[in-house]
Write a protein that holds these residues in place. Structure first.
Motif: not given
Length: 126
Positions: A60-68, A92-96, A82-88
């Protein structure tokens, strides 16, 4: 899929040796490498899961990072893209999006290792 371990504690490196450690600050996930981009998805461990049944993650909670990977003058760095957090919550999915403001998100010195694969072979532990 490669395994990785990350800890939010400065003394966390020693704790990462033991995958059965019940440290709530350890994150688990996977990464993929596509050209010069590395995408990482991390989850918290489900601490309610019984021991001996493998690592269960909280979906229900993930941290997503993109590094180059950036090459400059013979040196390589990993720069945050990019760095974001996705909650379910209740379906209902919410991306912050998280702002990548220095000095909190500085670049990392990086040495490419040829033995890494394009995708992680298993769970990454952070």
């Amino acid at each position: 899929v490669r395994e990785a371990v990350v800890s939010t504690q400065s003394t966390g490196v020693a704790l990462l040796k033991d995958r059965s450690n019940a440290n709530k600050d350890v994150l688990y996930g996977q990464y993929t490498i596509n050209g010069d981009l590395i995408k990482v998805t991390l989850f918290k461990r489900d601490m309610t899961a019984g021991r001996g049944k493998g690592i269960r993650l909280q979906p229900d909670l993930s941290y997503n990072a993109t590094l180059q990977i950036v090459k400059k003058g013979g040196k390589q760095t990993l720069n945050w893209v990019e760095y974001n957090m996705v909650t379910n919550y209740n379906g209902k999915l919410t991306k912050s999006d998280i702002e990548l403001e220095p000095p909190h998100f500085c670049r990392f010195m990086f040495s490419r290792v040829k033995s890494y694969t394009a995708t992680s072979a298993g769970t990454i532990t952070t």
